[in-house]
Design an enzyme around this catalytic site. Structure first.
Site, mmCIF file in Angstrom:
data_model
loop_
_atom_site.group_PDB
_atom_site.id
_atom_site.type_symbol
_atom_site.label_atom_id
_atom_site.label_comp_id
_atom_site.label_asym_id
_atom_site.label_seq_id
_atom_site.Cartn_x
_atom_site.Cartn_y
_atom_site.Cartn_z
ATOM 1 N N ASN A 43 -13.767 8.994 -19.348
ATOM 2 C CA ASN A 43 -13.045 10.169 -18.853
ATOM 3 C C ASN A 43 -13.093 10.232 -17.331
ATOM 4 O O ASN A 43 -12.091 10.541 -16.672
ATOM 5 C CB ASN A 43 -13.654 11.456 -19.427
ATOM 6 C CG ASN A 43 -13.468 11.584 -20.924
ATOM 7 O OD1 ASN A 43 -12.548 11.025 -21.502
ATOM 8 N ND2 ASN A 43 -14.359 12.335 -21.556
ATOM 9 N N TYR A 110 -20.073 11.167 -34.856
ATOM 10 C CA TYR A 110 -19.917 9.838 -34.274
ATOM 11 C C TYR A 110 -20.085 8.744 -35.325
ATOM 12 O O TYR A 110 -20.927 8.844 -36.212
ATOM 13 C CB TYR A 110 -20.961 9.621 -33.174
ATOM 14 C CG TYR A 110 -20.868 10.597 -32.026
ATOM 15 C CD1 TYR A 110 -19.916 10.437 -31.029
ATOM 16 C CD2 TYR A 110 -21.756 11.667 -31.929
ATOM 17 C CE1 TYR A 110 -19.837 11.320 -29.969
ATOM 18 C CE2 TYR A 110 -21.688 12.556 -30.871
ATOM 19 C CZ TYR A 110 -20.723 12.376 -29.894
ATOM 20 O OH TYR A 110 -20.649 13.255 -28.848
ATOM 21 N N ARG A 174 -26.953 13.972 -25.060
ATOM 22 C CA ARG A 174 -26.487 13.866 -26.441
ATOM 23 C C ARG A 174 -27.724 13.750 -27.335
ATOM 24 O O ARG A 174 -28.116 12.656 -27.736
ATOM 25 C CB ARG A 174 -25.584 12.644 -26.627
ATOM 26 C CG ARG A 174 -24.257 12.711 -25.907
ATOM 27 C CD ARG A 174 -23.342 13.774 -26.494
ATOM 28 N NE ARG A 174 -22.011 13.702 -25.905
ATOM 29 C CZ ARG A 174 -21.649 14.276 -24.763
ATOM 30 N NH1 ARG A 174 -22.555 14.971 -24.079
ATOM 31 N NH2 ARG A 174 -20.418 14.163 -24.307
ATOM 32 N N GLY A 234 -21.201 26.466 -15.585
ATOM 33 C CA GLY A 234 -20.207 26.931 -16.551
ATOM 34 C C GLY A 234 -19.291 27.972 -15.926
ATOM 35 O O GLY A 234 -18.780 27.779 -14.814
ATOM 36 N N ASP A 266 -17.178 16.088 -17.559
ATOM 37 C CA ASP A 266 -16.641 14.841 -17.008
ATOM 38 C C ASP A 266 -15.582 15.145 -15.952
ATOM 39 O O ASP A 266 -15.531 14.496 -14.902
ATOM 40 C CB ASP A 266 -16.032 13.983 -18.115
ATOM 41 C CG ASP A 266 -17.007 13.702 -19.239
ATOM 42 O OD1 ASP A 266 -18.217 13.617 -18.974
ATOM 43 O OD2 ASP A 266 -16.557 13.588 -20.400
#
Length: 322
Positions: A43, A110, A174, A234, A266
């Site tokens: 990205n 995933y 992650r 954020g 990203d």
């Protein structure tokens, strides 16, 4: 397409085919999907390429339909594919993403274990390719994929630093890809603390440093060698601080309706990195990061909201005169 001779930025990661549900609700109930491209580092590569930077991307894909789609999509963005290797021994990874209509983070499943990209290793480190660029971007996503890929990230980072290049690192946690939180924190910080520009989210920063305040999170990385830290807040914008003592807060760009939060970090990285590579002041870099992050959450898809140069220039001019 960008050639090795015209590289500005190099990054490493796992590119995947992503199938986004067309119906909101549990993934098990979805009956139709839209195929898109996914990958945190990719990205960033796409965003920088759209802004006119020469970008090289290092990955492996399988000799399958997903791999062909990924390779074509990367080339279509003008990204150098010299180090996008097709490996017939392993499959390309893919993912399923739920659709949400309330602005919450969508569920993502995933399918990447044993993928071609997970076999990336220090054997894929070509110093001449990497140092042809002036900047390296890494993230916590690739850090989590496999031990061998993580070793490649360290080799690339060390090589670029020795060559006098700059390195950015987006912590991009992650947890589902790690065996436990302790390992995640240790391994992500091992890379982040060697980078020049560190880009943690506020919640990620608390996990990684044990500190809650943005300035204290920044101080953690500055004390360990980073030159610049930009903490994503954020909807509250971003906080930045440098080893020279420069600090401040960049105001957010309010969003009326959040469509898809995935890829916002990203896009933020694209804004910060692009501005810093252009020699812009850090305050403007953080501001551009906020702008691109706000664009990302207003559309479906991980990279679909990333603008080209003319669009970015127009948006910045509009905001400057607002």
């Amino acid at each position: 397409m960008t050639s090795v001779q015209s590289l500005d930025v190099v990054t490493i990661g796992e590119a995947m085919a992503m199938f986004t549900a067309q119906q909101s609700g549990p993934l098990a109930d979805a009956s139709s999907y839209v195929r898109r491209l996914a990958g945190a580092e990719l990205n960033v590569a796409i965003g920088l390429a759209r802004l006119g930077f020469g970008v090289g991307y290092v990955t492996r894909v399988g000799a399958d339909a997903f791999g062909e789609y990924i390779r074509r999509a990367i080339a279509g963005e003008g990204i150098c594919t010299e180090r996008v290797i097709t490996d017939p021994r392993f499959p390309s990874g893919f993912q399923l993403k739920a659709r949400t209509d309330d602005g919450s983070d969508p569920r993502v499943e995933y399918f990447r274990r044993g993928s071609a990209a997970s076999t990336l290793s220090t054997a894929d480190y070509d110093a001449s390719f990497f140092t042809a660029g002036r900047h390296l971007h890494l993230s916590g996503v690739a850090t989590a994929v496999s031990d061998s890929l993580r070793a490649l990230l360290h080799a690339a980072l060390d090589g670029m630093k020795q060559a006098g290049r700059t390195v950015s690192f987006d912590t991009n946690l992650r947890p589902s890809l790690w065996p436990d939180a302790q390992t995640m924190v240790a391994e992500v910080n091992a890379l982040a603390c060697k980078a020049d520009w560190v880009l943690p989210g506020i919640e990620e920063g608390e996990i990684l440093t044990g500190r809650r305040e943005p300035e204290h999170i920044a101080d953690f990385y500055l004390a360990r060698g980073a030159g610049t830290v930009v903490v994503k807040l954020g909807p509250a914008g971003a906080y930045y601080k440098t080893a020279r003592g420069e600090q401040g807060t960049a105001a957010p760009f309010p969003v009326t309706k959040v469509v898809d939060t995935v890829g916002a970090g990203d896009s933020f990285a694209v804004g910060v990195i692009s501005a810093l590579l252009e020699g812009q002041p850090l305050a403007r870099a953080a501001r551009r990061g906020n702008l691109l992050g706000s664009l990302a959450v207003q559309v479906a898809g991980d990279s679909e909201g990333l603008p080209d140069r003319s669009t970015l220039d127009r948006l910045l001019a509009d905001k400057d005169h607002a």
